[in-house]
Design a protein around this motif. Structure first.
Motif, mmCIF file in Angstrom:
data_model
loop_
_atom_site.group_PDB
_atom_site.id
_atom_site.type_symbol
_atom_site.label_atom_id
_atom_site.label_comp_id
_atom_site.label_asym_id
_atom_site.label_seq_id
_atom_site.Cartn_x
_atom_site.Cartn_y
_atom_site.Cartn_z
ATOM 1 N N SER A 131 -25.129 -59.947 -5.651
ATOM 2 C CA SER A 131 -24.946 -61.328 -5.386
ATOM 3 C C SER A 131 -26.200 -61.695 -4.401
ATOM 4 C CB SER A 131 -23.882 -61.434 -4.432
ATOM 5 O OG SER A 131 -23.814 -62.677 -4.152
ATOM 6 N N ARG A 132 -26.884 -62.849 -4.777
ATOM 7 C CA ARG A 132 -27.935 -63.422 -4.233
ATOM 8 C C ARG A 132 -27.675 -63.542 -2.841
ATOM 9 N NH1 ARG A 132 -28.153 -66.471 -9.186
ATOM 10 N NH2 ARG A 132 -30.202 -66.149 -10.153
ATOM 11 N N GLU A 133 -26.137 -63.914 -2.519
ATOM 12 C CA GLU A 133 -25.735 -64.316 -1.200
ATOM 13 C C GLU A 133 -26.240 -62.895 -0.100
ATOM 14 O OE1 GLU A 133 -24.744 -66.475 1.834
ATOM 15 O OE2 GLU A 133 -24.530 -67.126 -0.383
ATOM 16 N N LEU A 134 -26.300 -61.832 -0.638
ATOM 17 C CA LEU A 134 -26.495 -60.471 0.161
ATOM 18 C C LEU A 134 -28.104 -60.637 0.414
ATOM 19 C CD1 LEU A 134 -26.302 -58.128 1.718
ATOM 20 C CD2 LEU A 134 -26.515 -56.774 -0.363
ATOM 21 N N VAL A 135 -28.819 -60.951 -0.481
ATOM 22 C CA VAL A 135 -30.202 -61.195 -0.081
ATOM 23 C C VAL A 135 -30.543 -62.495 0.744
ATOM 24 C CG1 VAL A 135 -32.507 -61.539 -0.949
ATOM 25 C CG2 VAL A 135 -30.826 -60.364 -2.334
ATOM 26 N N ARG A 136 -29.736 -63.670 0.690
ATOM 27 C CA ARG A 136 -29.735 -64.765 1.672
ATOM 28 C C ARG A 136 -29.521 -64.238 2.838
ATOM 29 N NH1 ARG A 136 -26.785 -67.653 -2.648
ATOM 30 N NH2 ARG A 136 -28.300 -68.662 -4.000
ATOM 31 N N LEU A 137 -28.480 -63.366 3.215
ATOM 32 C CA LEU A 137 -28.201 -63.018 4.431
ATOM 33 C C LEU A 137 -29.086 -62.414 5.280
ATOM 34 C CD1 LEU A 137 -24.189 -62.179 3.706
ATOM 35 C CD2 LEU A 137 -25.336 -64.125 5.020
ATOM 36 N N THR A 138 -30.055 -61.346 4.299
ATOM 37 C CA THR A 138 -31.028 -60.742 4.997
ATOM 38 C C THR A 138 -32.281 -61.291 5.715
ATOM 39 O OG1 THR A 138 -32.325 -60.376 3.026
ATOM 40 C CG2 THR A 138 -30.533 -58.817 3.001
ATOM 41 N N ARG A 139 -32.116 -62.868 5.474
ATOM 42 C CA ARG A 139 -33.168 -63.568 6.126
ATOM 43 C C ARG A 139 -32.790 -63.786 7.478
ATOM 44 N NH1 ARG A 139 -35.858 -68.943 3.059
ATOM 45 N NH2 ARG A 139 -37.757 -68.677 4.070
ATOM 46 N N THR A 140 -31.595 -64.028 7.665
ATOM 47 C CA THR A 140 -30.976 -64.431 9.125
ATOM 48 C C THR A 140 -30.412 -63.457 9.749
ATOM 49 O OG1 THR A 140 -29.179 -65.264 7.928
ATOM 50 C CG2 THR A 140 -30.889 -66.704 8.405
ATOM 51 N N GLU A 141 -29.874 -62.172 9.251
ATOM 52 C CA GLU A 141 -29.124 -61.322 9.914
ATOM 53 C C GLU A 141 -30.052 -59.913 10.145
ATOM 54 O OE1 GLU A 141 -26.029 -61.305 11.183
ATOM 55 O OE2 GLU A 141 -25.100 -63.330 10.247
ATOM 56 N N PRO A 142 -30.516 -59.794 11.382
ATOM 57 C CA PRO A 142 -31.476 -58.367 11.418
ATOM 58 C C PRO A 142 -30.838 -57.383 11.269
ATOM 59 C CG PRO A 142 -31.231 -60.116 13.298
ATOM 60 C CD PRO A 142 -30.385 -60.527 12.625
ATOM 61 N N GLY A 143 -29.425 -57.196 11.115
ATOM 62 C CA GLY A 143 -28.938 -55.870 10.797
ATOM 63 C C GLY A 143 -28.884 -55.551 9.519
ATOM 64 N N LEU A 144 -28.714 -56.780 8.606
ATOM 65 C CA LEU A 144 -28.696 -56.377 7.453
ATOM 66 C C LEU A 144 -30.173 -56.332 6.643
ATOM 67 C CD1 LEU A 144 -25.990 -59.133 5.961
ATOM 68 C CD2 LEU A 144 -25.782 -56.673 6.382
ATOM 69 N N ARG A 145 -31.188 -57.105 7.333
ATOM 70 C CA ARG A 145 -32.598 -57.159 7.152
ATOM 71 C C ARG A 145 -32.967 -55.470 7.096
ATOM 72 N NH1 ARG A 145 -36.362 -59.641 3.780
ATOM 73 N NH2 ARG A 145 -38.167 -59.090 4.447
ATOM 74 N N ALA A 146 -32.609 -54.715 8.279
ATOM 75 C CA ALA A 146 -32.815 -53.348 8.462
ATOM 76 C C ALA A 146 -32.514 -52.649 7.271
ATOM 77 C CB ALA A 146 -32.309 -52.958 9.667
ATOM 78 N N VAL A 147 -31.120 -52.936 6.853
ATOM 79 C CA VAL A 147 -30.498 -52.091 5.668
ATOM 80 C C VAL A 147 -31.405 -52.286 4.328
ATOM 81 C CG1 VAL A 147 -28.495 -51.663 4.424
ATOM 82 C CG2 VAL A 147 -28.175 -51.914 6.680
ATOM 83 N N TRP A 148 -31.515 -53.634 4.165
ATOM 84 C CA TRP A 148 -32.665 -54.028 2.923
ATOM 85 C C TRP A 148 -33.753 -53.162 2.958
ATOM 86 C CZ3 TRP A 148 -32.559 -56.721 -1.344
ATOM 87 C CH2 TRP A 148 -33.755 -57.415 -1.694
ATOM 88 N N LEU A 149 -34.461 -53.084 3.940
ATOM 89 C CA LEU A 149 -35.765 -52.644 3.798
ATOM 90 C C LEU A 149 -35.608 -51.017 3.650
ATOM 91 C CD1 LEU A 149 -37.439 -54.803 6.633
ATOM 92 C CD2 LEU A 149 -37.857 -54.877 4.305
ATOM 93 N N GLN A 150 -34.670 -50.653 4.296
ATOM 94 C CA GLN A 150 -34.274 -49.025 4.405
ATOM 95 C C GLN A 150 -34.196 -48.817 2.754
ATOM 96 O OE1 GLN A 150 -30.760 -47.529 6.452
ATOM 97 N NE2 GLN A 150 -31.747 -45.584 6.677
#
Length: 226
Positions: A131-150
């Protein structure tokens, strides 16, 4: 209360309750169910307001099961971010000479490379989750951003090994490592461009959307590989 779907204790055919142990396939299915439920809740009410109990309830398992599979609520989305790593690596190993990168990766990326994807935002490749929604959330949620980059950190060595195998180079050669970093960055950039353009109200014109972004990104990578 036990939910009947929790993984049993290791070391035997059944756990202490006497239930059959879950197969690896079923465990993967439960992980994916938890990931999808977590994204829906994060999108609806934010990461901070979401609890493990809520995620488990949405799937029909206990919070104890959620924490057995994932160390944090943000990490619950990991299966959606890493699902396609092995598929892409296999395509890179088998990449025929004279074939474009997009063509070579088509078996793994065909859902994302199709304009039909634009209607629902579904895919199963690393960096371009369901879902694109998950990528959108990584822009504003630091915890999700860390998981995304990991998740991209996990993908890059697999891509590098596949490219080294294809070229007949040692696994630790610098060239495939750099090529893998390029491809990894391209996948991430394509997903972020598509999702974040949507945040800005763009992405509906010609040349926009995930399919177009991904094809453009792969073309840039292929220039570097040449």
């Amino acid at each position: 209360m036990p939910d009947g779907r929790e993984p049993e204790a290791p070391g035997g055919g059944t756990g202490r309750t006497g239930r059959p142990r879950l197969t690896e396939r079923r465990k993967a299915e439960i992980r994916l169910e938890i990931a999808r439920a977590a994204v829906e809740l994060f999108a609806a009410q934010g990461v901070t307001a979401t609890t493990g109990e809520q995620i488990g309830r949405a799937v029909g398992v206990s919070s104890r099961t959620v924490w057995r599979y994932f160390p944090s609520k943000e990490s619950c989305v990991t299966p959606l971010l890493t699902a396609g790593i092995d598929k892409i690596a296999a395509c890179l190993r088998d990449w025929p000479p004279g074939t474009s990168l997009a063509e070579a990766l088509s078996p793994a990326l065909s859902p994302a490379l199709s304009p039909a994807l634009e209607s629902d935002g579904r895919s199963d490749l690393p960096g371009i989750p369901e879902s694109r929604e998950l990528v959108r959330l990584t822009r504003t949620e630091p915890g999700l951003r860390a998981v995304w980059l990991q998740s991209h950190d996990q993908a890059e060595p697999a891509f590098a090994t596949a490219l080294a195998t294809r070229a007949g180079l040692p696994p630790d050669d610098l060239r495939p490592a750099i090529q893998a970093a390029m491809l990894n960055a391209a996948l991430r950039a394509a997903a972020e461009r598509d999702a974040w353009q949507g945040d800005a109200g763009a992405g509906s014109g010609a040349g926009c959307g995930l399919s177009a972004s991904l094809r453009s990104a792969l073309a840039v990578v292929e220039e570097g590989l040449a």
